[in-house]
Design a protein around this motif. Structure first.
Motif, short mmCIF file in Angstrom:
data_model
loop_
_atom_site.label_atom_id
_atom_site.label_comp_id
_atom_site.label_asym_id
_atom_site.label_seq_id
_atom_site.Cartn_x
_atom_site.Cartn_y
_atom_site.Cartn_z
N ASN A 88 43.09 14.18 44.33
CA ASN A 88 44.19 15.12 44.54
C ASN A 88 45.56 14.48 44.39
O ASN A 88 46.56 15.02 44.86
N GLY A 89 45.60 13.34 43.75
CA GLY A 89 46.88 12.67 43.57
C GLY A 89 46.76 11.48 42.66
O GLY A 89 45.67 11.08 42.27
N CYS A 90 47.89 10.91 42.29
CA CYS A 90 47.92 9.78 41.37
C CYS A 90 48.94 8.75 41.83
O CYS A 90 49.92 9.08 42.50
N GLY A 91 48.68 7.51 41.47
CA GLY A 91 49.62 6.45 41.76
C GLY A 91 50.62 6.30 40.63
O GLY A 91 50.74 7.15 39.76
N LYS A 92 51.33 5.19 40.65
CA LYS A 92 52.31 4.90 39.62
C LYS A 92 51.65 4.12 38.48
O LYS A 92 50.61 3.49 38.65
N LYS B 23 39.42 5.28 40.81
CA LYS B 23 39.34 5.25 39.35
C LYS B 23 40.68 4.84 38.78
O LYS B 23 41.73 5.02 39.42
N GLU B 24 40.64 4.31 37.58
CA GLU B 24 41.85 3.94 36.86
C GLU B 24 41.85 4.61 35.49
O GLU B 24 40.81 4.67 34.83
N PHE B 25 42.99 5.12 35.09
CA PHE B 25 43.16 5.71 33.78
C PHE B 25 43.93 4.73 32.91
O PHE B 25 45.09 4.44 33.19
N TRP B 26 43.27 4.21 31.88
CA TRP B 26 43.87 3.25 30.96
C TRP B 26 44.35 3.97 29.71
O TRP B 26 43.61 4.76 29.12
N GLY C 116 54.73 10.68 34.26
CA GLY C 116 54.67 10.38 32.83
C GLY C 116 54.54 8.91 32.52
O GLY C 116 54.73 8.03 33.38
N LEU C 117 54.20 8.60 31.27
CA LEU C 117 54.09 7.22 30.82
C LEU C 117 55.44 6.51 30.91
O LEU C 117 56.50 7.16 30.85
N PRO C 118 55.43 5.17 31.03
CA PRO C 118 56.71 4.45 31.11
C PRO C 118 57.60 4.66 29.89
O PRO C 118 58.81 4.57 29.98
N ARG C 119 56.99 4.92 28.72
CA ARG C 119 57.78 5.18 27.51
C ARG C 119 56.96 6.04 26.56
O ARG C 119 55.79 6.26 26.75
N TYR C 120 57.63 6.54 25.51
CA TYR C 120 56.95 7.37 24.53
C TYR C 120 55.77 6.61 23.94
O TYR C 120 55.85 5.43 23.61
#
Length: 422
Positions: A272-276, A237-240, A218-222
């Motif tokens: 097949n996965g995501c970072g932090k 790839k990066e998700f912004w 999840g995102l660091p905060r709401y």
């Protein structure tokens, strides 16, 4: 690029039915495939062979793709898509085509703040905020997790697996290379209300082939009311996720006011996965602005020459009032790019999309503003749509005018738009 032999052989055209007299069917099929998709429904009745050919949508799309005849089109949801038809708009040919309404649910109404993305010949409508007559109190909006897909091959809607968390006003990106869709943040905010509603931080990934949603970090905060885009290519790839609002405060203990973010968070993506998540600092100073404007992204293939961006980095633009800014990732700041030549009318707003690598700024105008002659009652109701087009490479503006098929002026404060290539 010429179509392959296999793709040409897939066109099921009866040789006894001539497409164009005096021309072989394989050549005639290429000629007919050049007709813009927005005009297909108008020319199908010409003859039986044309109707058969243009109704073979799957093979026709393949041929158009191989011949590079695909059109970049705009889909507009002017109001609640359960009761109001979405429309396909072809700005190159100034043509409009209605789409069927979404499958109706008699218990819900007022859908807004949903997100729409395209992938191949499919259009996806995700989430949003609505009213449900089965909930209590009935005058309180709630988020929805529903997902719908419109298949242009079969020209029909279908309901997909719902998201794990209901949400509206969220960040969303399509990842066509991986047949995935990623959503982040959101809440229950409805356009009929001011600063109110819930916020969430959850993030999910949708697998198109499996019709399955999976929760990821999840995102660091709401964060709700945010925008999202992809950066990078290949397997990197990066998700912004940019802007949005989190907590709210009250003025005099009565009036709720959103606390807007001025930063972004970024996640490294793998198939097949995501970072932090990592945080990117504030993108603008306190004195400049309070919230994010409308965001559009020029993809790498559309800007490979002239915009000075490489390694899969997209060019991100923001419309703030009547000014356009470009995001500079190196300095993490917004740089002014240009100003819209014709300002929006009072109490109106611009629509902002990218088509064929150009920025389209749209606004409804009254007929008298364009020195037009008499018009029908329908034209008076719907008004006129002015589209101002900016070319980022040439840094030039041009404009066009069209008559939307609506009985009411478009309100770009609430209308939802999406682009698709067909």
């Amino acid at each position: 690029m010429a179509p392959s032999a296999s793709s040409s052989s897939q066109l099921q055209i009866n040789e006894t039915q001539t497409l164009i007299p005096g021309i072989p069917n394989d050549i005639a099929s290429q000629i007919l495939s050049m007709i813009p998709y927005s005009h297909h429904s108008r020319i199908k009745p010409t003859c039986k062979s044309w109707h058969i050919f243009l109704s073979s949508t799957k093979t026709l799309f393949l041929l158009r793709h191989n011949l590079r005849h695909s059109n970049h089109l705009l889909i507009i949801f002017p109001q609640d898509p359960f009761i109001s038809l979405p429309y396909l708009f072809d700005p190159q040919n100034l043509a409009w085509r209605p789409l069927p309404p979404m499958p109706c649910n008699p218990h819900v109404y007022g859908l807004c703040n949903f997100t729409s993305v395209s992938m191949g010949p499919n259009l996806y409508v995700l989430g949003g905020s609505l009213f449900d007559t089965r909930s209590y109190p009935i005058d309180r909006p709630s988020p929805t997790s529903s997902v719908f897909r419109f298949n242009f091959v079969d020209f029909l809607w279908e309901k997909l697996c719902p998201m794990i968390s209901p949400r509206g006003s969220f960040a969303c990106v399509a990842v066509p290379d991986w047949d995935q869709i990623i959503v982040a943040g959101g809440g229950s905010r409805h356009t009929w209300f001011g600063a109110a509603g819930s916020r969430i931080s959850s993030v999910e990934r949708y697998d198109v082939g499996k019709d399955e949603w999976v929760a990821i970090d999840g995102l660091p905060r709401y964060r709700a009311g945010c925008a999202g885009f992809l950066s990078g290519n290949g397997e990197e790839k990066e998700f912004w996720v940019v802007g949005g609002y989190g907590e709210s405060r009250t003025i005099s203990g009565i009036f709720p006011v959103d606390e807007y973010y001025k930063d972004a968070v970024v996640m490294d993506l793998e198939k097949n996965g995501c970072g932090k998540w990592r945080e990117v600092g504030d993108m603008w100073g306190v004195a400049w602005r309070g919230r994010l404007g409308k965001i559009v992204v020029v993809e790498e293939e559309a800007e490979a020459e002239g915009l000075g961006v490489n390694q899969g980095r997209p060019v991100v633009f923001m419309l703030d009032g009547d000014e356009i800014f470009r995001y500079d990732m190196a300095s993490n700041s917004w740089q002014k790019e240009s100003s819209v030549p014709r300002k929006a009318p009072y109490n109106s707003s611009f629509g902002f999309v990218v088509l064929d690598g150009e920025l389209h700024v749209m606004t409804p105008v009254q007929g008298g503003d364009l020195m037009e002659t008499r018009r029908s009652r329908q034209q008076k109701r719907g008004g006129t749509l002015l589209v101002q087009i900016y070319h980022p490479k040439m840094k030039t503006w041009r404009s066009l005018v069209t008559k939307p098929p609506f009985y009411y002026p478009l309100d770009f404060k609430t209308a939802i738009m999406c682009t698709i290539q067909l």
